[in-house]
Structure formats: structure tokens, C-alpha cells
Scaffold this active site. Structure first.
Site, PDB file in Angstrom:
ATOM      1  N   ASP A  63       0.775  -1.265   0.038  1.00  0.00           N
ATOM      2  CA  ASP A  63      -0.003  -0.148  -0.048  1.00  0.00           C
ATOM      3  C   ASP A  63       0.732   1.351  -0.076  1.00  0.00           C
ATOM      4  O   ASP A  63       0.390   2.428  -0.035  1.00  0.00           O
ATOM      5  CB  ASP A  63      -0.920  -0.267   1.246  1.00  0.00           C
ATOM      6  CG  ASP A  63      -2.440  -0.607   0.972  1.00  0.00           C
ATOM      7  OD1 ASP A  63      -2.753  -0.621  -0.014  1.00  0.00           O
ATOM      8  OD2 ASP A  63      -2.887  -1.123   1.938  1.00  0.00           O
ATOM      9  N   ARG A  88       0.625  -1.514   7.711  1.00  0.00           N
ATOM     10  CA  ARG A  88       1.130  -0.473   7.133  1.00  0.00           C
ATOM     11  C   ARG A  88       2.045   0.424   7.828  1.00  0.00           C
ATOM     12  O   ARG A  88       2.558   1.615   7.393  1.00  0.00           O
ATOM     13  CB  ARG A  88      -0.104   0.531   6.525  1.00  0.00           C
ATOM     14  CG  ARG A  88      -0.757   0.192   5.586  1.00  0.00           C
ATOM     15  CD  ARG A  88      -1.943   1.099   4.811  1.00  0.00           C
ATOM     16  NE  ARG A  88      -1.067   1.910   3.975  1.00  0.00           N
ATOM     17  CZ  ARG A  88      -1.662   2.977   3.259  1.00  0.00           C
ATOM     18  NH1 ARG A  88      -2.892   3.148   3.320  1.00  0.00           N
ATOM     19  NH2 ARG A  88      -0.874   3.653   2.492  1.00  0.00           N
ATOM     20  N   ARG A 133     -10.281   5.784  10.621  1.00  0.00           N
ATOM     21  CA  ARG A 133      -8.823   5.503  10.813  1.00  0.00           C
ATOM     22  C   ARG A 133      -8.015   6.553  11.845  1.00  0.00           C
ATOM     23  O   ARG A 133      -7.880   5.971  12.867  1.00  0.00           O
ATOM     24  CB  ARG A 133      -8.195   5.661   9.195  1.00  0.00           C
ATOM     25  CG  ARG A 133      -8.530   4.632   8.420  1.00  0.00           C
ATOM     26  CD  ARG A 133      -8.025   3.345   8.670  1.00  0.00           C
ATOM     27  NE  ARG A 133      -8.388   2.270   7.611  1.00  0.00           N
ATOM     28  CZ  ARG A 133      -7.651   2.036   6.475  1.00  0.00           C
ATOM     29  NH1 ARG A 133      -6.641   2.639   6.282  1.00  0.00           N
ATOM     30  NH2 ARG A 133      -8.141   1.064   5.491  1.00  0.00           N
ATOM     31  N   HIS A 162     -11.563   6.822   4.679  1.00  0.00           N
ATOM     32  CA  HIS A 162     -10.729   8.215   4.621  1.00  0.00           C
ATOM     33  C   HIS A 162     -11.244   9.326   4.441  1.00  0.00           C
ATOM     34  O   HIS A 162     -12.288   9.293   3.161  1.00  0.00           O
ATOM     35  CB  HIS A 162      -9.537   7.875   3.921  1.00  0.00           C
ATOM     36  CG  HIS A 162      -8.219   7.378   4.464  1.00  0.00           C
ATOM     37  ND1 HIS A 162      -7.383   6.363   3.665  1.00  0.00           N
ATOM     38  CD2 HIS A 162      -7.766   7.019   5.845  1.00  0.00           C
ATOM     39  CE1 HIS A 162      -6.444   5.950   4.190  1.00  0.00           C
ATOM     40  NE2 HIS A 162      -6.630   6.181   5.591  1.00  0.00           N
ATOM     41  N   CYS A 256      -5.422   9.172  -3.325  1.00  0.00           N
ATOM     42  CA  CYS A 256      -4.363   8.326  -2.378  1.00  0.00           C
ATOM     43  C   CYS A 256      -3.022   8.091  -2.755  1.00  0.00           C
ATOM     44  O   CYS A 256      -2.231   8.202  -2.136  1.00  0.00           O
ATOM     45  CB  CYS A 256      -4.980   6.963  -2.497  1.00  0.00           C
ATOM     46  SG  CYS A 256      -6.796   6.744  -1.627  1.00  0.00           S
TER      47      CYS A 256
HETATM   48  N1  ARG Z   1      -5.264   0.012   1.190  1.00  0.00           N
HETATM   49  C1  ARG Z   1      -5.174   1.260   1.278  1.00  0.00           C
HETATM   50  C2  ARG Z   1      -5.752   1.364   2.954  1.00  0.00           C
HETATM   51  O1  ARG Z   1      -6.697   0.807   3.191  1.00  0.00           O
HETATM   52  C3  ARG Z   1      -5.825   2.252   0.652  1.00  0.00           C
HETATM   53  C4  ARG Z   1      -5.201   3.716   1.098  1.00  0.00           C
HETATM   54  C5  ARG Z   1      -5.983   4.847   0.072  1.00  0.00           C
HETATM   55  N2  ARG Z   1      -5.242   5.937   0.551  1.00  0.00           N
HETATM   56  C6  ARG Z   1      -6.083   7.173   0.867  1.00  0.00           C
HETATM   57  N3  ARG Z   1      -5.593   8.339   1.097  1.00  0.00           N
HETATM   58  N4  ARG Z   1      -7.277   6.856   0.886  1.00  0.00           N
HETATM   59  O2  ARG Z   1      -4.992   1.737   3.877  1.00  0.00           O
END
Ligand code: ARG
Length: 263
Positions: A63, A88, A133, A162, A256
Site C-alpha cells: 500500500d 502499513r 482510521r 478516509h 491516495c
Molecule cells: N489499502 C489502503 C488502505 O486501506 C488504501 C489507502 C488509500 N489512501 C487514501 N488516501 N485514501 O489503507
């Protein structure tokens, strides 16, 4: 209108784990296609006259292509990320090191924040997402570091995990957003702050159409977001569609992949 971005080539892109509802580790992913789409996105920025810096992708961090989550950078001050999911976690120091090496003042984050995924500069203040998040405590931390008032917005739909999947900052004065992604109180805040906002439909949101990058006039957005593109055009913005279907498999889009570097 010229912007400075940091991006990360999806050399090690994969969907190996599922930390948002878009990710299906059993579905095939075409890395080569992801790289081609990402290259086209980078080229789009260069054609628009923007500067794009690159950070080296690290193996084992599929990611990491989603640079927006790597940090938040305003007035040359860098607040590092602190990821919610251990998968991550190692991205945060990698991005922080890149900024330290590039001569920026860097600060490690104390609370969970996923960078510009949830912290979006909108004119003088920061729109800050929480609920899925980024922790609420990170909003106060960001306010202290950047000296910008923070407006907290509650995200309520796991598909829009997000803030940058539910809202696009179009300019210092206006945004586009999908109301149902927010709590009733946050919808009221958005209506009050942005009476002329572009409202996205459920269909626009479902193709992650709001994961878009505006330089104030030109808006780079997923090509699947037809209605949103029309709505933006009718308000005087220039929609610039890009195909990001492969990155969408990880729940990502143009924004993203793009971290704004504000000197
Ligand atoms: N797979 C990543 C996650 O779930 C995607 C992140 C996408 N980034 C964003 N800025 N929305 O963390």
C-alpha cells in the site's frame, strides 16, 4: 496553480490483506497495469505543470503507493503518519526519512493519523476526518503542529474510510463531498461551511470519484466518476479523468497516490 507532489511507484503493489471493504485478497491484481495507470497519473500532473518527486517503494509494503497517507506537509512542517493497521506501520518512518533527507522539519506523530487520507488543508483550516482510521486526538496534534484550526468531521460508512474518499478540496473556498459518508452533525457543518459545495451522488462515491486532486481549477479524478465530472464542469472546474481501476482494488484513487508537499 502549480503544485508539488510526492508519489511512490506501485512496484510492489498487491492486495495481500483486507483493511477496507474494497480489498479482496482472493481477486487477481495486475501489477504491470497498476504501474501503467500510475505512470499515466504522474504524467498528467507533469503535463499540468506540477512538480512530482518520487520516494523509493519498499518490498513488503503493497500500500506504499498511497503516498497521501505517508505524512501531512504544510508550510514546510511535516507531521508523520501513524497507521492504524500494523500491515502499513513501516510506511510511516520511510516517508518521514524521505522528508528529513530532503531538508524538512519532521515530527513523529503520537496519535493514529493517516496523513492526507484524513487531514485535508482547505484554505486556512484543516478538514479532519475521524471515526474509521485517524483518531480524534490526532486532530488536536495537527492543530498544534500546523497552527491551523481543525474542523473535525465524523465518517460513518466503512467504504469511505478516509476523508479523501468522501470529500475533495476543490479550492480554498469550496469542496465536493458525499453527504451520506458523514454523521448528521458533520453534514450540518459541511452545509454551513460550504453552501455552494458540489454534492456527489452515491454512484460517484462508489467509484471513489471523490478521491480527486484539484489545483484550484483542474480536477484529476477517476474516469468512472462521470456524473461528478459533469457536476464539476458545470461549476467551472475542468475535470481531468484518469483510469485507476487497478489501484481501486486496494480502495485507492488519484488522491491516495498523491501527497502534497507545501514548502
Ligand atoms: N489499502 C489502503 C488502505 O486501506 C488504501 C489507502 C488509500 N489512501 C487514501 N488516501 N485514501 O489503507
Amino acid at each position: 496553480m502549480s503544485r508539488h507532489y510526492l508519489m511512490c511507484r506501485p512496484t510492489h503493489f498487491a492486495v495481500d490483506y483486507a483493511i477496507n471493504p474494497w480489498m479482496d485478497p482472493t481477486a487477481p491484481v495486475d501489477v504491470e497495469r497498476a504501474v501503467t495507470q500510475w505512470e499515466a497519473l504522474r504524467q498528467t500532473y507533469l503535463t499540468l505543470g506540477h512538480t512530482v518527486d518520487l520516494i523509493d517503494p519498499l518490498p513488503g509494503l503493497p500500500d506504499m503507493v498511497f503516498a497521501a497517507n505517508g505524512a501531512t506537509v504544510i508550510d514546510g512542517v511535516v507531521l508523520g503518519a501513524q497507521f492504524k493497521h500494523p500491515e502499513r506501520a513501516a510506511e510511516a518512518p520511510a516517508y518521514l526519512e524521505w522528508f528529513a533527507r530532503s531538508g524538512f522539519r519532521t515530527h513523529e506523530a503520537k496519535a493514529v493519523n493517516e496523513g492526507e487520507g484524513d487531514l485535508l488543508l482547505a484554505g486556512d483550516f484543516l478538514l479532519a476526518g475521524t471515526g474509521l482510521r485517524t483518531e480524534h486526538a490526532a486532530h488536536a496534534e495537527a492543530q498544534e503542529h500546523f497552527g491551523r484550526p481543525v474542523v473535525t468531521l465524523q465518517l460513518v460508512d466503512p467504504r469511505y474510510y478516509h476523508l479523501d474518499t468522501a470529500l475533495t478540496v476543490l479550492s480554498g473556498e469550496n469542496v465536493a463531498y458525499y453527504p451520506d459518508a458523514f454523521s448528521p452533525g458533520s453534514q450540518a457543518v459541511l452545509r454551513r461551511l460550504y453552501p455552494d459545495a458540489v454534492l456527489a451522488t452515491a454512484a460517484d462515491a462508489a467509484v471513489l470519484g471523490l478521491n480527486a486532486v484539484s489545483d484550484g481549477r483542474r480536477v484529476v479524478l477517476p474516469s468512472a466518476a462521470h456524473r461528478l465530472a459533469d457536476a464539476l464542469a458545470s461549476k467551472g472546474y475542468q475535470p481531468i479523468p484518469v483510469d485507476v481501476s487497478e489501484l481501486h482494488k486496494a480502495g485507492g484513487g488519484p488522491k491516495c497516490c498523491t501527497l502534497e508537499v507545501r514548502q
